[in-house]
Design an enzyme around this catalytic site. Structure first.
Site, PDB file in Angstrom:
ATOM      1  N   GLY A 242       0.823  -1.202   0.000  1.00 41.85           N
ATOM      2  CA  GLY A 242       0.000   0.000   0.000  1.00 41.85           C
ATOM      3  C   GLY A 242       0.852   1.245   0.000  1.00 41.85           C
ATOM      4  O   GLY A 242       2.080   1.186   0.194  1.00 41.85           O
ATOM      5  N   PRO A 244       2.482   4.951   1.190  1.00 41.81           N
ATOM      6  CA  PRO A 244       3.038   5.341   2.498  1.00 41.81           C
ATOM      7  C   PRO A 244       1.987   5.943   3.405  1.00 41.81           C
ATOM      8  O   PRO A 244       1.055   6.615   2.969  1.00 41.81           O
ATOM      9  CB  PRO A 244       4.106   6.379   2.120  1.00 41.81           C
ATOM     10  CG  PRO A 244       4.403   6.140   0.681  1.00 41.81           C
ATOM     11  CD  PRO A 244       3.137   5.649   0.076  1.00 41.81           C
ATOM     12  N   GLY A 245       2.153   5.686   4.699  1.00 44.82           N
ATOM     13  CA  GLY A 245       1.311   6.328   5.692  1.00 44.82           C
ATOM     14  C   GLY A 245      -0.033   5.690   5.934  1.00 44.82           C
ATOM     15  O   GLY A 245      -0.913   6.322   6.524  1.00 44.82           O
ATOM     16  N   GLY A 247      -0.342   2.636   7.553  1.00 45.67           N
ATOM     17  CA  GLY A 247      -0.289   1.809   8.756  1.00 45.67           C
ATOM     18  C   GLY A 247       0.252   0.409   8.554  1.00 45.67           C
ATOM     19  O   GLY A 247      -0.100  -0.492   9.317  1.00 45.67           O
ATOM     20  N   LYS A 248       1.123   0.207   7.570  1.00 46.47           N
ATOM     21  CA  LYS A 248       1.644  -1.144   7.323  1.00 46.47           C
ATOM     22  C   LYS A 248       2.567  -1.600   8.454  1.00 46.47           C
ATOM     23  O   LYS A 248       2.451  -2.713   8.971  1.00 46.47           O
ATOM     24  CB  LYS A 248       2.397  -1.168   5.983  1.00 46.47           C
ATOM     25  CG  LYS A 248       1.539  -0.808   4.778  1.00 46.47           C
ATOM     26  CD  LYS A 248       2.294  -0.955   3.482  1.00 46.47           C
ATOM     27  CE  LYS A 248       3.459  -0.006   3.364  1.00 46.47           C
ATOM     28  NZ  LYS A 248       3.040   1.410   3.281  1.00 46.47           N
ATOM     29  N   THR A 249       3.492  -0.734   8.848  1.00 43.98           N
ATOM     30  CA  THR A 249       4.450  -1.109   9.887  1.00 43.98           C
ATOM     31  C   THR A 249       3.772  -1.282  11.240  1.00 43.98           C
ATOM     32  O   THR A 249       4.069  -2.224  11.985  1.00 43.98           O
ATOM     33  CB  THR A 249       5.558  -0.041   9.975  1.00 43.98           C
ATOM     34  OG1 THR A 249       6.182   0.092   8.698  1.00 43.98           O
ATOM     35  CG2 THR A 249       6.600  -0.432  10.999  1.00 43.98           C
ATOM     36  N   SER A 618      -3.397   2.400 -18.867  1.00 44.12           N
ATOM     37  CA  SER A 618      -4.747   2.762 -18.432  1.00 44.12           C
ATOM     38  C   SER A 618      -5.202   4.133 -18.912  1.00 44.12           C
ATOM     39  O   SER A 618      -6.314   4.553 -18.599  1.00 44.12           O
ATOM     40  CB  SER A 618      -4.826   2.711 -16.896  1.00 44.12           C
ATOM     41  OG  SER A 618      -3.923   3.633 -16.321  1.00 44.12           O
ATOM     42  N   LYS A 661      -7.901   4.245  -7.494  1.00 47.48           N
ATOM     43  CA  LYS A 661      -8.323   5.262  -8.449  1.00 47.48           C
ATOM     44  C   LYS A 661      -9.669   5.857  -8.067  1.00 47.48           C
ATOM     45  O   LYS A 661      -9.877   7.077  -8.165  1.00 47.48           O
ATOM     46  CB  LYS A 661      -8.391   4.651  -9.850  1.00 47.48           C
ATOM     47  CG  LYS A 661      -7.027   4.247 -10.408  1.00 47.48           C
ATOM     48  CD  LYS A 661      -7.152   3.574 -11.761  1.00 47.48           C
ATOM     49  CE  LYS A 661      -5.792   3.172 -12.312  1.00 47.48           C
ATOM     50  NZ  LYS A 661      -5.893   2.487 -13.613  1.00 47.48           N
TER      51      LYS A 661
END
Length: 722
Positions: A242, A244-245, A247-249, A618, A661
């Site tokens: 996903g 940045p920012g 909440g993956k970590t 696209s 998108k």
């Protein structure tokens, strides 16, 4: 005897024996300092008795002794004695040569060894023992308590025996000692005591730490449920993909907290050396273990939750490919015997729970991606951002700046205004920066109040707030001026009055953050002339809106493309132009006599912004819409965005990143989105609140796109269908 003593042969033999015996005594005198008494014997004792005395003192075989006793004739007896003395002398000389050669080759370290052995003996006599042996013994006890597997324990014992034979001054001593310390420190069998899994408590914790992300949290709960039913179940490798920012970590740390395990993060961004994963071989100077083994040593347990952060940003060069090394790490069938080059013995990684994060899945090699379960984390909606800000960001920002709700309050309406007019991103990091800028401005105000001794509800002047617009046109976002305490209020013409607590309002937003950077009128303002259309693209930072501009100039029928475009998007532009030229008559773009649209003119297509590289298929439908708008001189609907790949026959093909998108269109305030019909299934992942605010239009052919893109539709001639 008298006759024999007068015999010339006997005299010669006697002289020869005495010379050899004297030489032997001289050599022995240098070694043992006992040759004086033997010299007296040579001068006083008869020769035939000397022969018996010398031969008796040698170590000779039994047969030679019998032969000597059997020799009654004095000449024969003396001859045999001379031969034995000469042989003994030669053996002594050979031994001296060997000793001198060995002493000549004695190295400095060996000399130091001898001296230290003597020093150790002296210290033992004095009762001052060295601690070196105690250190080695402590290391051996530490290794015994490490719980190594039998085969590794044998290997460690061999290394320890080798270490004991070495001296601290030898070149390989320190490397062997560090290696054995690593073997002793590794958690071969040490595990974290997992708490009893409570799915309800785990779900509550995930909900408290993260807002939204329903699909991701559901997958984590499923994993915890399997662990509860089967504790030794094979752990999947989750890969959160996903922008940045989002909440993956923090999700990985929440998994560790829910399991009661230790957490370690390993950043792989920019790693190009295979040795960072597998370690260096011990033959190199400065060798060290890989990051995985080093991380396990730090946490001291063999079953932590290990986060492989930014796994999509590894590189490769002449030193190897780290992504290929991770194939063994993330394969449950192989990581039971993970081989680190420095460790040189197998280590079991099967108990480790691996979690990876990435911004994009495309750069990850397919074999590595196949070993992971990819879970996509798209961007947040405006409503989700608002709730995240109220629940998590604002309390954290206030705490970081020494404030609380008694000093500063953020109304929800103002937070929503910051989200819509000052940030336009998939995550919430930029939103947190904006909130931090407001908190810093409030901190300056509070600090000035305390310095001047004013009550909280006293009207004060804040130079930081007042100088935002006057200095530089309000362009500063998060810069902080250094304001001296005790500023004269009379020098400030514009006084900002606050009450206790300070409440953020639109005036404060504009003074601290500057004028709004985004509004819902951007699309309407840019799509005011024919030839401009609105597309949707996917980037590593989430979905974005992409404007496409086309114009015609006098020329020779050439196509010009600008905007840092890749090969794929250039080919899409060629396909779009070819399709429009082939359908010019059916689309009422030209009469039958003027079938060549490019006769006497060039077409220039531009993708702003020009500094951002762009590529991908696209934009096909967006390019066709822009060209049709240019040639028909009709404007495209300003609140309509589109995405989709098109073929040369006009079919609209599905594309990826639909959720990102659609969220981007929602963030930009667009009302209508045209998607390929085959992407209908992807709308199930889009939040219902977003779908409710948008009109989703599905297209199977390019004619369907044009029908929805223009006001009143796009009239086609009856024979336009294939």
């Amino acid at each position: 005897m008298e006759q024999i003593e007068q015999d010339a042969d006997f005299i010669a033999l006697s002289r020869q024996f005495k010379l050899t015996a004297t030489e032997l005594i001289t050599v022995l005198e240098q070694k043992q300092k006992t040759g004086a008494r033997t010299k007296v014997l040579l001068e006083t004792v008869p020769v035939h008795k000397l022969a018996d005395i010398f031969v008796a003192s040698f170590e000779i075989s039994f047969e030679e002794q019998l032969s000597m006793l059997d020799s009654v004739d004095l000449k024969v007896r003396l001859s045999k004695a001379t031969e034995l003395v000469e042989r003994h002398l030669q053996s002594i000389r050979v031994a001296e040569k060997i000793t001198q050669k060995v002493e000549g080759q004695l190295s400095k370290s060996q000399k130091e060894y001898l001296l230290r052995q003597q020093m150790r003996a002296i210290k033992e006599e004095l009762g001052d023992n060295d601690d070196e042996d105690d250190d080695v013994a402590a290391l051996e006890r530490k290794m015994q308590d490490a719980g190594m597997p039998p085969n590794i324990w044998k290997h460690a014992q061999r290394e320890l025996r080798r270490l004991k034979k070495m001296q601290p001054q030898q070149p390989g001593y320190n490397s062997s000692r560090v290696y054995l310390d690593l073997l002793a420190d590794l958690p071969w069998q040490t595990t974290s005591e997992e708490v009893e899994l409570d799915l309800k408590a785990a779900k509550e914790r995930l909900d408290s730490d993260h807002y939204g992300l329903v699909k991701v949290k559901q997958r984590i709960i499923e994993y915890l449920a399997v662990r509860k039913l089967k504790p030794d179940a094979r752990s999947p490798v989750l890969c959160f993909v996903g922008p940045p920012g989002v909440g993956k970590t923090s999700l990985a740390s929440s998994i560790a907290a829910a399991l009661g395990r230790k957490f370690i993060r390993i950043s792989l961004g920019g790693v190009k050396d295979e040795a960072d994963i597998r370690g260096h071989r011990r033959t190199y100077i400065g060798s060290m273990p890989g990051r995985l083994i080093d991380g396990l040593k730090k946490v001291a347990v063999c079953n932590p939750v290990m986060l492989l952060d930014e796994i999509d940003k590894t590189g490769s060069d002449v030193r190897g490919d780290p992504a290929s090394s991770l194939l063994e790490v993330l394969d449950p069938e192989q990581n039971k015997t993970f081989s680190d080059h420095y460790l040189n013995v197998p280590f079991d990684l099967s108990k480790v729970i691996f979690v990876a994060t990435a911004n994009r899945a495309q750069p990850i090699p397919p074999p590595l991606l196949d070993r992971m379960e990819v879970i996509e984390l798209p961007g947040y909606t405006s409503e989700e951002k608002r709730r995240i800000a109220m629940r998590h960001l604002i309390p954290r920002v206030l705490n970081q700046h020494g404030l609380n709700s008694d000093f500063l309050q953020f109304p929800e309406a103002m937070v929503k205004l910051v989200i819509e007019q000052y940030t336009r991103e998939a995550g919430v990091r930029n939103l947190e920066r904006k909130l931090a800028a407001l908190a810093r401005a409030a901190a300056v105000t509070v600090a000035e109040q305390e310095h001047n001794g004013l009550p909280l509800n006293h009207p004060i002047s804040s130079p930081l707030l007042d100088s935002r617009i006057s200095a530089g046109g309000g362009g500063g976002e998060v810069e902080m001026e250094v304001i001296p305490m005790g500023v004269n209020n009379h020098e400030i013409s514009n006084v900002f009055r606050i009450t206790s607590p300070l409440i953020v309002n639109e005036e404060m937003l504009e003074k601290v953050l500057g004028p709004p950077k985004f509004d819902d009128k951007e699309a309407a303002e840019r799509v005011v002339t024919p030839g401009v259309s609105v597309g949707l693209v996917w980037t590593a930072f989430g979905g974005e809106v992409q404007f496409v501009e086309a114009t015609a100039t006098p020329g020779k029928g050439d196509l010009h493309l600008t905007g840092q475009l890749g090969d794929v998007i250039k080919e899409s532009a060629q396909i779009a132009l070819t399709w429009v030229r082939a359908r010019a008559s059916e689309l009422n773009l030209a009469s039958a006599e003027e079938s060549n649209l490019l006769e006497g003119r060039d077409v220039h297509i531009h993708f702003p912004a020009g500094a951002v590289p762009k590529d991908g298929p696209s934009a096909g439908v967006t390019l066709v819409t822009s060209l049709v708008s240019l040639f028909s001189r009709r404007r495209v609907r300003s609140h309509t965005a589109m995405t989709g790949e098109m073929t040369l026959r006009g079919l609209v093909l599905p594309v990826g990143g639909i959720k990102d998108k659609v969220l981007a269109a929602h963030r930009y305030g667009l009302k209508r989105v045209i998607l390929p019909e085959r992407n209908l299934k992807d709308l199930a992942e889009v939040p219902s609140a977003v779908l409710a605010s948008l009109e989703i239009l599905l297209a199977k052919r390019m004619e369907d796109v044009l029908e929805q893109a223009f006001e009143g539709g796009c009239p086609l001639k009856p024979h336009s269908k294939l």
